[in-house]
Scaffold this active site. Structure first.
Site, mmCIF file in Angstrom:
data_model
loop_
_atom_site.group_PDB
_atom_site.id
_atom_site.type_symbol
_atom_site.label_atom_id
_atom_site.label_comp_id
_atom_site.label_asym_id
_atom_site.label_seq_id
_atom_site.Cartn_x
_atom_site.Cartn_y
_atom_site.Cartn_z
ATOM 1 N N ASN A 18 13.026 43.689 -3.871
ATOM 2 C CA ASN A 18 11.956 43.219 -4.740
ATOM 3 C C ASN A 18 11.460 41.889 -4.147
ATOM 4 O OD1 ASN A 18 10.394 42.268 -6.836
ATOM 5 N ND2 ASN A 18 12.130 41.804 -8.172
ATOM 6 N N CYS B 245 17.464 36.043 -2.248
ATOM 7 C CA CYS B 245 17.437 36.008 -3.720
ATOM 8 C C CYS B 245 16.779 34.727 -4.241
ATOM 9 C CB CYS B 245 18.880 36.102 -4.233
ATOM 10 S SG CYS B 245 19.021 35.925 -6.011
ATOM 11 N N SER C 175 28.089 42.441 -12.331
ATOM 12 C CA SER C 175 27.720 42.472 -10.906
ATOM 13 C C SER C 175 28.148 41.178 -10.241
ATOM 14 C CB SER C 175 26.202 42.651 -10.797
ATOM 15 O OG SER C 175 25.794 42.571 -9.453
ATOM 16 N N LEU D 103 27.317 44.255 -2.014
ATOM 17 C CA LEU D 103 27.813 44.267 -0.634
ATOM 18 C C LEU D 103 26.698 43.892 0.351
ATOM 19 C CD1 LEU D 103 30.553 44.857 0.638
ATOM 20 C CD2 LEU D 103 29.829 47.223 0.940
ATOM 21 N N HIS D 104 25.643 44.652 0.337
ATOM 22 C CA HIS D 104 24.415 44.364 1.108
ATOM 23 C C HIS D 104 24.541 44.450 2.622
ATOM 24 C CE1 HIS D 104 23.116 43.255 -2.795
ATOM 25 N NE2 HIS D 104 23.416 41.982 -2.755
ATOM 26 N N CYS E 24 7.724 37.156 -13.724
ATOM 27 C CA CYS E 24 8.908 36.369 -14.006
ATOM 28 C C CYS E 24 9.513 35.759 -12.761
ATOM 29 C CB CYS E 24 9.953 37.224 -14.717
ATOM 30 S SG CYS E 24 9.517 37.458 -16.418
ATOM 31 N N GLY F 126 22.751 33.809 -11.612
ATOM 32 C CA GLY F 126 24.101 33.267 -11.516
ATOM 33 C C GLY F 126 25.138 34.261 -11.032
ATOM 34 N N GLU F 127 26.324 33.731 -10.763
ATOM 35 C CA GLU F 127 27.442 34.566 -10.322
ATOM 36 C C GLU F 127 28.427 34.688 -11.489
ATOM 37 O OE1 GLU F 127 28.521 36.649 -8.047
ATOM 38 O OE2 GLU F 127 30.393 36.654 -9.162
ATOM 39 N N CYS G 228 19.941 42.713 -19.919
ATOM 40 C CA CYS G 228 20.349 42.101 -18.644
ATOM 41 C C CYS G 228 20.426 40.596 -18.868
ATOM 42 C CB CYS G 228 19.340 42.431 -17.554
ATOM 43 S SG CYS G 228 19.724 41.596 -16.009
ATOM 44 N N GLU H 68 16.551 33.254 -17.874
ATOM 45 C CA GLU H 68 15.822 34.474 -18.209
ATOM 46 C C GLU H 68 16.794 35.573 -18.628
ATOM 47 O OE1 GLU H 68 12.331 33.735 -14.867
ATOM 48 O OE2 GLU H 68 13.405 35.628 -14.898
ATOM 49 N N CYS I 115 22.625 33.657 -1.586
ATOM 50 C CA CYS I 115 22.146 34.893 -0.938
ATOM 51 C C CYS I 115 20.708 34.642 -0.461
ATOM 52 C CB CYS I 115 22.202 36.070 -1.911
ATOM 53 S SG CYS I 115 23.866 36.369 -2.535
ATOM 54 N N CYS J 93 22.266 29.280 -9.081
ATOM 55 C CA CYS J 93 23.372 30.043 -8.487
ATOM 56 C C CYS J 93 23.829 29.339 -7.219
ATOM 57 C CB CYS J 93 22.907 31.460 -8.152
ATOM 58 S SG CYS J 93 24.244 32.516 -7.553
HETATM 59 N N1 SAH Z 1 25.594 37.097 -8.429
HETATM 60 C C1 SAH Z 1 25.657 38.469 -8.866
HETATM 61 C C2 SAH Z 1 24.500 38.840 -9.760
HETATM 62 C C3 SAH Z 1 23.217 38.769 -9.006
HETATM 63 S S1 SAH Z 1 21.848 39.705 -9.532
HETATM 64 C C4 SAH Z 1 25.711 39.372 -7.658
HETATM 65 O O1 SAH Z 1 25.562 38.897 -6.536
HETATM 66 O O2 SAH Z 1 25.922 40.569 -7.845
HETATM 67 C C5 SAH Z 1 22.216 41.367 -9.359
HETATM 68 C C6 SAH Z 1 21.818 42.046 -8.053
HETATM 69 O O3 SAH Z 1 20.434 41.841 -7.715
HETATM 70 C C7 SAH Z 1 22.635 41.571 -6.863
HETATM 71 O O4 SAH Z 1 23.069 42.701 -6.149
HETATM 72 C C8 SAH Z 1 21.620 40.794 -6.082
HETATM 73 O O5 SAH Z 1 21.967 40.709 -4.712
HETATM 74 C C9 SAH Z 1 20.365 41.595 -6.314
HETATM 75 N N2 SAH Z 1 19.121 40.903 -5.968
HETATM 76 C C10 SAH Z 1 18.884 39.588 -5.946
HETATM 77 N N3 SAH Z 1 17.621 39.332 -5.575
HETATM 78 C C11 SAH Z 1 17.036 40.528 -5.378
HETATM 79 C C12 SAH Z 1 15.731 40.935 -4.984
HETATM 80 N N4 SAH Z 1 14.783 40.050 -4.743
HETATM 81 N N5 SAH Z 1 15.490 42.258 -4.860
HETATM 82 C C13 SAH Z 1 16.453 43.172 -5.130
HETATM 83 N N6 SAH Z 1 17.686 42.849 -5.532
HETATM 84 C C14 SAH Z 1 17.995 41.540 -5.633
#
Ligand code: SAH
Length: 457
Positions: A352, A179, A253, A277-278, A395, A221-222, A165, A151, A176, A172
């Site tokens: 989300n 995700c 990111s 970071l989270h 999506c 993906g990363e 984007c 996507e 996480c 991936c």
């Molecule tokens: N692998 C990369 C890109 C991931 S997507 C990374 O970890 O940064 C970009 C961001 O969206 C990341 O911070 C990811 O943690 C966040 N993300 C993933 N799923 C999400 C969701 N359901 N709601 C909000 N943010 C989300």
């Protein structure tokens, strides 16, 4: 055919054959976009002297034109006795006015168009699905040559920013737990031309002379696990011979892979780094971002500091707010302590929701308190509000539904998170968000269950 949003989700069973545009609520679904032409033979090509099969085989072996650097393409043209300006013309048709096939390159001599068509593939991806939200956000599901799907999203704002984007991998490996992209594991890296084609498909959605202004590498993906191909694609995306997007307007990111952050810094590019970071402590981050177990926050912060020292670019720290998990005042205080004395921006992302996962979006009051604590500690904070809520919801199901034939119907009922797409009561400008899309089960059958039990605080 009715759209999924209209039908309660049981439509789009035959995405490859359906057509038309449907409007419902604040979302529009268009299936079989005109750009869905990747595998169509170039119209000017005749069957070769060995018949249509040989011609088909020849076509399949053509390299994608986007796998060529401008220098290589220039040499290819020069070897055919073409004048120097021909390269500029061809690049114009690829990057400024992306056409469906070589035959549409109207100022190129017909014989050369034919030769280009015999030598190269114009597109290796095609649009399987095209979703459009009322706020101008558009999302594409692309089919790759091997049948995998990814996507990508076009985000518009009232400042005239047109942000692409993009994804860097199918699936991936980071795992996480909140995700959707991690649900089916990792399938493969995207090649540079597959990354570039996402940008070109999104560019084709813009009318007239409108240009893509920004790129966020925040799709599936990363990115730092596919850095070589990403850098190759960004080289052309930022080159005046390519899409001409300023490197300062590219955000990458990452989950935080220190050696790759260093390589990115060494590349000498001015890309903006965002680290997901989270969590402020390893104990919590290990549970949310399993990849952290082998890395650790300390090593990530040290790499972020080196990135800033080398590039002078302020690093962003992304923090997905998960209700009851990482959104309490003590988390905010610990985060403030971790980031104080650093030139940093904190990007808070209210979760989300992903239907299969047991996480919730915090209340606005919780988010507000979190922001206050960070600001009182002197940090720069932004809350990222979502765009294209309805199509994000759709999506989240899109890729999974089309590739595994399950989970239909969920998307039309997808609840909006409490703070979605509204202007912040906290005084922040809304920011683009492009969370990764849903993931299919690698078995291609049922949805895989999340590997990790829900994390609680
Ligand atoms: N692998 C990369 C890109 C991931 S997507 C990374 O970890 O940064 C970009 C961001 O969206 C990341 O911070 C990811 O943690 C966040 N993300 C993933 N799923 C999400 C969701 N359901 N709601 C909000 N943010 C989300």
């Amino acid at each position: 055919m009715a759209s999924e949003l209209e039908s309660g989700g049981n439509a789009l069973r035959e995405p490859a054959t359906a057509g038309g545009t449907e409007l419902q609520g604040n979302a529009e679904v268009r299936v079989n976009d005109a750009a869905a032409s990747a595998d169509r033979p170039e119209t000017q090509e005749k069957a070769g002297k060995n018949g249509p099969e040989a011609s088909q085989a020849a076509r399949l072996h053509r390299p994608p034109i986007l796998s060529m650097t401008p220098e290589e393409l220039g040499q290819w043209l020069e070897a055919r006795g073409e004048p120097r300006y021909r390269l500029r013309q061809v690049l114009h048709w690829i990057f400024t006015q992306p056409v469906e096939n070589f035959d549409q390159m109207s100022d190129i001599p017909k014989a050369l168009r034919r030769e280009l068509g015999r030598a190269f593939r114009m597109w290796t991806t095609r649009v399987l699905e095209h979703l459009k939200a009322e706020d101008g956000t558009e999302k594409l599901l692309l089919r790759l040559m091997d049948g995998q799907t990814v996507e990508c999203v076009l985000l518009r704002d009232d400042k005239g920013h047109r942000t692409a984007c993009i994804s860097t991998q199918v699936g991936c490996a980071m795992g996480c737990v909140f995700c959707a992209s991690g649900l089916g594991g990792f399938v493969r890296n995207l090649s540079a031309f597959e990354i570039l084609e996402q940008l070109l498909h999104l560019k084709r959605l813009l009318p007239g002379k409108e240009r893509l202004t920004h790129i966020v590498v925040m799709g599936m993906g990363e990115p730092l696990a596919n850095l070589k191909n990403l850098l190759k694609a960004l080289e052309l995306a930022t080159s005046p011979a390519g899409l001409g997007i300023s490197g300062r307007r590219v955000t990458i990111s990452t989950v935080g892979i220190p050696p790759a952050i260093d390589r990115l810094a060494e590349s000498g590019k001015p890309y903006h780094l965002a680290i997901s970071l989270h969590a402020p402590t390893d104990a919590l981050r290990n549970r949310l971002v399993p990849a952290n177990e082998k890395i650790g926050i300390r090593a990530i912060m040290a790499a972020a500091d080196r990135y800033f020292a080398k590039t002078g670019r302020r690093v962003t720290f992304e923090y997905v707010l998960l209700a009851g998990v990482n959104d309490r005042p003590e988390h905010a205080t610990a985060l403030a302590n971790l980031l104080k004395n650093r030139t940093a921006l904190v990007n808070l992302i209210p979760y989300n929701p992903v239907p299969e996962l047991n996480f919730r979006t915090p209340s606005p009051a919780r988010v507000h308190r979190f922001v206050e604590i960070l600001r009182e500690a002197g940090l720069n904070v932004r809350v990222r509000f979502r765009k294209g809520v309805r199509i994000d919801a759709a999506c989240g199901q899109l890729r999974r539904r089309l590739t595994s034939g399950v989970a239909e119907g969920v998307c039309s009922e997808q609840p909006k998170p409490e703070m979605a797409s509204s202007q912040s009561s906290l005084g922040e400008a809304p920011q683009a968000e492009c969370p990764p899309g849903g993931e299919k089960s690698s078995s291609g059958g049922e949805l895989s269950q999340p590997q990790n039990a829900p994390v609680t605080a």
